[in-house]
Design an enzyme around this catalytic site. Structure first.
Site: not given
Ligand code: DGL
Length: 279
Positions: A15-16, A78, A163, A197, A199
């Site tokens: 993931d990012s 992600c 975050e 997403c 998150h």
């Molecule tokens: N975890 C990323 C997603 O599912 C979002 C976080 C980011 O913008 O890096 O899209």
């Protein structure tokens, strides 16, 4: 004939940053026997506002790194990376790097669940600006269900709020209400909303509060976990290459300490991480 030894390695989860931990948790619940390497590119996150070229470049570097660590199978946990990099990596890069290895994403398993959940085919999609602009969800939905409508709503403030551990206060309540109301203004007859997403499960309670009660909310973790379980059952040649000691290693491109502190919000667990460099 000498016995050929098979390479076994952990499953890579990329993931990012931290969001993929919500996917990892569900995968580990469903498939606790395997080893995992989680890689968060925290130093270069967020990806959600970055261009196609950059998300693709960063994601490919991460996949290559996990391959270099031996991973045979990598999950892009992600949405932004799945939306902007997965197809190109699968079609253009994997055949050259190693046609036996696999990279899978989170969009397809999520979209597959829609037919079980939506009655009227009007789907709301909440995601980062990158995921919404990519049109990847809409394309995937229309492949499986040509008559469904997808209403995308970018929620650029949510990842930074999560975050920074601001998931439960008035400011966040305002921004959750704002994007939900913008989504419902696009189409009031939506019956299912995808948390597109990784998150967003951390904002589940606030999202639930602002959405009309009859609307289903689709969270991805368990869908991706079930889909991976199914994939491994259908691909014994890959399953045999996944090692099984039940371990998880955490890697980050940012500080180990910062990663461990913030990861605790996502995992409700204390972990240790190692710092690595990409690129
Ligand atoms: N975890 C990323 C997603 O599912 C979002 C976080 C980011 O913008 O890096 O899209």
């Amino acid at each position: 004939m000498p016995q050929l030894t098979m390479t076994q390695a952990p499953i890579g989860i990329f993931d990012s940053g931290y969001g993929g931990l919500t996917i990892l948790s569900e995968i580990r619940k469903a498939l606790p026997q395997y080893d995992y390497i989680y890689l968060g590119d925290n130093a270069r996150a967020p990806y959600g506002t970055r261009s196609f070229e950059i998300v693709y470049k960063f994601t490919l570097e991460a996949v290559q790194y996990l391959f270099d660590r031996g991973c045979q199978l990598v999950i892009l946990a992600c949405n932004t990376a799945s939306a902007k990099a997965l197809r190109t990596i699968q079609q253009n890069d994997l055949p050259h790097i190693d046609p036996q290895r696999r990279v899978l994403g989170v969009i397809r398993p999520t979209v597959e669940a829609l037919s079980r959940i939506s009655n009227n085919g009007n789907i709301g999609l909440l995601g980062t600006p990158g995921t919404i602009q990519s049109g990847s969800y809409t394309a995937e939905v229309h492949k499986l269900y040509p008559k469904f409508n997808v209403y995308g709503q970018a929620c650029p403030m949510w990842v930074p709020l999560i975050e920074n551990n601001e998931t439960d206060n008035e400011g966040t309540d305002y921004f959750v209400g704002k994007y939900i109301s913008e989504l419902m203004t696009q189409e009031s007859n939506i019956d299912t909303v995808i948390l597109g997403c990784t998150h967003y499960p951390l904002l589940y309670n606030l999202i639930r509060k602002h959405l009309p009660a009859h609307i289903n909310i689709l969270s991805q973790g368990s869908l991706v976990a079930d889909s991976l379980k199914d994939y491994l059952a259908r691909h014994p040649e890959m399953e045999e290459r996944c090692s099984t000691h039940g371990t998880c290693t955490y890697l980050t491109t940012e500080s180990e300490r910062k990663f461990a502190d913030t990861a605790a919000l996502f995992l409700q667990d204390n972990i240790t991480a190692q710092k690595i460099e990409l690129g």
